[in-house]
Design a protein around this motif. Structure first.
Motif, PDB file in Angstrom:
ATOM      1  N   LEU A  72       8.054   8.045   6.758  1.00  0.00           N
ATOM      2  CA  LEU A  72       8.112   9.227   7.836  1.00  0.00           C
ATOM      3  C   LEU A  72       8.226   8.439   9.116  1.00  0.00           C
ATOM      4  CD1 LEU A  72       5.063  11.681   6.838  1.00  0.00           C
ATOM      5  CD2 LEU A  72       7.530  11.707   6.073  1.00  0.00           C
ATOM      6  N   GLY A  73       7.655   7.234   9.445  1.00  0.00           N
ATOM      7  CA  GLY A  73       7.994   6.771  10.859  1.00  0.00           C
ATOM      8  C   GLY A  73       9.284   6.273  10.851  1.00  0.00           C
ATOM      9  N   ALA A  74       9.515   5.272  10.036  1.00  0.00           N
ATOM     10  CA  ALA A  74      10.830   4.970   9.965  1.00  0.00           C
ATOM     11  C   ALA A  74      12.021   5.857   9.968  1.00  0.00           C
ATOM     12  CB  ALA A  74      11.454   3.823   8.775  1.00  0.00           C
ATOM     13  N   ALA A  75      11.821   6.709   9.231  1.00  0.00           N
ATOM     14  CA  ALA A  75      13.019   7.981   9.274  1.00  0.00           C
ATOM     15  C   ALA A  75      13.015   8.695  10.534  1.00  0.00           C
ATOM     16  CB  ALA A  75      12.533   9.012   8.296  1.00  0.00           C
TER      17      ALA A  75
ATOM     18  N   VAL B 108      14.021   0.741   4.153  1.00  0.00           N
ATOM     19  CA  VAL B 108      14.491   0.240   3.026  1.00  0.00           C
ATOM     20  C   VAL B 108      13.188  -0.464   2.201  1.00  0.00           C
ATOM     21  CG1 VAL B 108      16.064  -1.490   1.855  1.00  0.00           C
ATOM     22  CG2 VAL B 108      16.655  -0.121   3.765  1.00  0.00           C
ATOM     23  N   GLY B 109      12.376  -0.976   3.072  1.00  0.00           N
ATOM     24  CA  GLY B 109      11.152  -1.770   2.399  1.00  0.00           C
ATOM     25  C   GLY B 109      10.262  -0.768   1.890  1.00  0.00           C
ATOM     26  N   ALA B 110       9.993   0.085   2.334  1.00  0.00           N
ATOM     27  CA  ALA B 110       8.962   1.222   1.781  1.00  0.00           C
ATOM     28  C   ALA B 110       9.766   2.016   0.446  1.00  0.00           C
ATOM     29  CB  ALA B 110       8.740   2.518   2.962  1.00  0.00           C
ATOM     30  N   LEU B 111      11.081   2.223   0.711  1.00  0.00           N
ATOM     31  CA  LEU B 111      11.510   2.781  -0.572  1.00  0.00           C
ATOM     32  C   LEU B 111      11.732   1.915  -1.715  1.00  0.00           C
ATOM     33  CD1 LEU B 111      14.457   5.105   1.072  1.00  0.00           C
ATOM     34  CD2 LEU B 111      12.427   5.686  -0.084  1.00  0.00           C
ATOM     35  N   ALA B 112      11.908   0.543  -1.467  1.00  0.00           N
ATOM     36  CA  ALA B 112      11.892  -0.221  -2.428  1.00  0.00           C
ATOM     37  C   ALA B 112      10.666  -0.710  -3.215  1.00  0.00           C
ATOM     38  CB  ALA B 112      12.791  -1.465  -1.928  1.00  0.00           C
ATOM     39  N   SER B 113       9.549  -0.562  -2.183  1.00  0.00           N
ATOM     40  CA  SER B 113       8.217  -0.966  -2.998  1.00  0.00           C
ATOM     41  C   SER B 113       7.882   0.157  -4.228  1.00  0.00           C
ATOM     42  CB  SER B 113       7.339  -0.710  -2.091  1.00  0.00           C
ATOM     43  OG  SER B 113       7.170   0.449  -1.664  1.00  0.00           O
ATOM     44  N   GLU B 114       6.982  -0.379  -4.987  1.00  0.00           N
ATOM     45  CA  GLU B 114       6.440   0.298  -6.069  1.00  0.00           C
ATOM     46  C   GLU B 114       5.976   1.646  -5.750  1.00  0.00           C
ATOM     47  OE1 GLU B 114       6.740  -0.255  -9.252  1.00  0.00           O
ATOM     48  OE2 GLU B 114       7.892  -2.300  -8.925  1.00  0.00           O
TER      49      GLU B 114
ATOM     50  N   SER C 247       0.788  -1.342  -0.034  1.00  0.00           N
ATOM     51  CA  SER C 247      -0.066  -0.114   0.087  1.00  0.00           C
ATOM     52  C   SER C 247       0.813   1.405  -0.073  1.00  0.00           C
ATOM     53  CB  SER C 247      -0.922  -0.029   1.266  1.00  0.00           C
ATOM     54  OG  SER C 247      -0.136  -0.014   2.563  1.00  0.00           O
ATOM     55  N   ARG C 248       0.273   2.355   0.099  1.00  0.00           N
ATOM     56  CA  ARG C 248       0.939   3.526   0.096  1.00  0.00           C
ATOM     57  C   ARG C 248       2.049   3.629   1.124  1.00  0.00           C
ATOM     58  NH1 ARG C 248       1.077   6.289  -4.437  1.00  0.00           N
ATOM     59  NH2 ARG C 248       1.704   8.198  -3.124  1.00  0.00           N
ATOM     60  N   SER C 249       3.123   3.879   0.885  1.00  0.00           N
ATOM     61  CA  SER C 249       4.443   3.863   1.910  1.00  0.00           C
ATOM     62  C   SER C 249       4.575   5.053   2.425  1.00  0.00           C
ATOM     63  CB  SER C 249       5.643   3.303   1.007  1.00  0.00           C
ATOM     64  OG  SER C 249       5.966   4.597   0.167  1.00  0.00           O
ATOM     65  N   LEU C 250       3.974   6.291   2.696  1.00  0.00           N
ATOM     66  CA  LEU C 250       4.495   7.348   3.224  1.00  0.00           C
ATOM     67  C   LEU C 250       4.385   7.103   4.819  1.00  0.00           C
ATOM     68  CD1 LEU C 250       5.514  10.327   2.823  1.00  0.00           C
ATOM     69  CD2 LEU C 250       2.939  11.232   2.789  1.00  0.00           C
TER      70      LEU C 250
END
Length: 373
Positions: free
Chosen positions: A225-228, A270-276, A218-221
């Motif tokens: 933000l949480g991981a960062a 990394v998972g969020a950035l690597a997703s579509e 799903s949308r990764s924002l």
């Protein structure tokens, strides 16, 4: 989440992490006022950036191994490629550092240096130290070389972890959990043995790359933000709560709690950035990608450059020079020169050595391939 061949956001993330490490180190040379030091440490978590490097490596190396195959000749070619990737730039940066120490051997800095920097202000190394430095073991020439040693350790076990992750997916989950527990237990062990605690971060990268994750579909924002936020602030907040007041992060580098939390946050980032859904325009800009390209050389060369400049500036500065002004001058000059040297090392050392490693690895694989009769 099987990795795409090249994800620009991850390349840029590596560059941003290297830049944050450089800013943290350069700003730590002079004895800054406690309030300013605390402010810098609260937003510039160098240790979290190192954790990001390791999780990224686990993720990217898994993709490389899956694409090339896990036969023994191809794994040997993978190992050879890693040596060509890591060592030539390290040797060149070490040669620069040795030259700087030879030209400017003094061990005094003006204005007053921080105690942290004093620990890494070394004289010219002995022959034994130089050899060990070239093998990423001794820190006399390149202070952050300890992470290259860990990178070599991680690269050595990644093929084993990838094989297990693909063949025994459920069992590998328990391996990751076990490595997390081992990371906690090994964090305070003697030097070099505690390096094993960082293998958990490589395992997280392998785990991320070796299966499909509905969590990142799903949308990764929010995840981004949480991981960062956790990566930037958790370590600072953790020690502030433990000590009852904000404090500089010159201690507790290997405390297992923030190490584990940062690893999990890096996994999510990394998972969020690597997703579509992780495509971010700013991280796909030419500037960000260029920063990512030179990140390894920048990581290696910034500290020798900072030491050299601090020694040269000591001829201009005095003990009465304002530490904040001195840090601003050192930061501007240090980053500018470091970027220039890093770009040159990337272009004239990293790229040719990577290409050479690919050719040698390809020949190794072809020489082992069965002949058609």
């Amino acid at each position: 989440m099987y990795p795409r061949h090249h994800i620009e956001e991850l390349q840029s993330l590596r560059g941003i992490a290297a830049l944050m490490v450089a800013i943290s180190h350069i700003s730590s040379i002079y004895a800054l006022p406690s309030g300013l030091r605390i402010t810098i440490d609260s937003v510039c978590n160098a240790h979290a950036c190192v954790i990001v490097f390791f999780v990224l490596s686990g993720y990217v190396l898994t993709g490389s191994l899956v694409r090339r195959g896990l036969s023994w000749p191809r794994v040997k070619a993978f190992y050879l490629g890693r040596l060509f990737r890591l060592f030539p730039a390290l040797w060149v940066a070490s040669a620069f550092s040795a030259l700087f120490l030879l030209l400017y051997p003094q061990l005094t800095i003006r204005p007053a240096m921080s105690f942290w920097f004093y620990l890494f202000l070394h004289p010219f190394p002995s022959l034994t130290q130089s050899i060990l430095a070239a093998l990423a073991i001794d820190k006399s020439l390149i202070m952050p070389v300890w992470t290259v040693f860990i990178e070599l350790m991680g690269s050595a076990i990644v093929p084993i972890m990838v094989t297990l992750a693909l063949a025994k997916a459920r069992f590998f989950i328990w391996i990751v959990v076990g490595m997390g527990l081992a990371s906690y237990l090994l964090a305070h062990t003697p030097h070099r043995l505690d390096s094993l605690s960082y293998m958990f971060d490589f395992a997280l990268g392998v785990w991320l790359a070796s299966r499909r994750w509905q969590f990142f579909s799903s949308r990764s924002l929010p995840q981004l933000l949480g991981a960062a936020f956790v990566l930037i602030f958790f370590r600072f907040a953790y020690f502030a709560i433990r000590k009852g007041h904000p404090t500089p992060l010159f201690f507790g580098y290997d405390d297992p709690v923030p190490m584990l939390i940062e690893g999990l946050a890096a996994f999510l980032l990394v998972g969020a950035l690597a997703s579509e859904h992780g495509r971010i325009r700013a991280l796909r800009s030419r500037w960000a990608i260029s920063l990512g390209n030179v990140s390894y050389s920048l990581y290696l060369i910034h500290f020798p450059v900072a030491i050299l400049l601090a020694k040269i500036l000591s001829r201009v500065f005095s003990n009465e020079t304002n530490a904040i002004a001195a840090t601003a001058v050192l930061m501007a000059a240090g980053l500018t020169i470091s970027f220039g040297l890093a770009s040159s090392i990337y272009r004239f050392v990293e790229l040719p050595s990577i290409a050479l490693g690919k050719r040698v690895s390809r020949q190794l694989v072809l020489s082992r391939a069965p002949m058609n009769v």
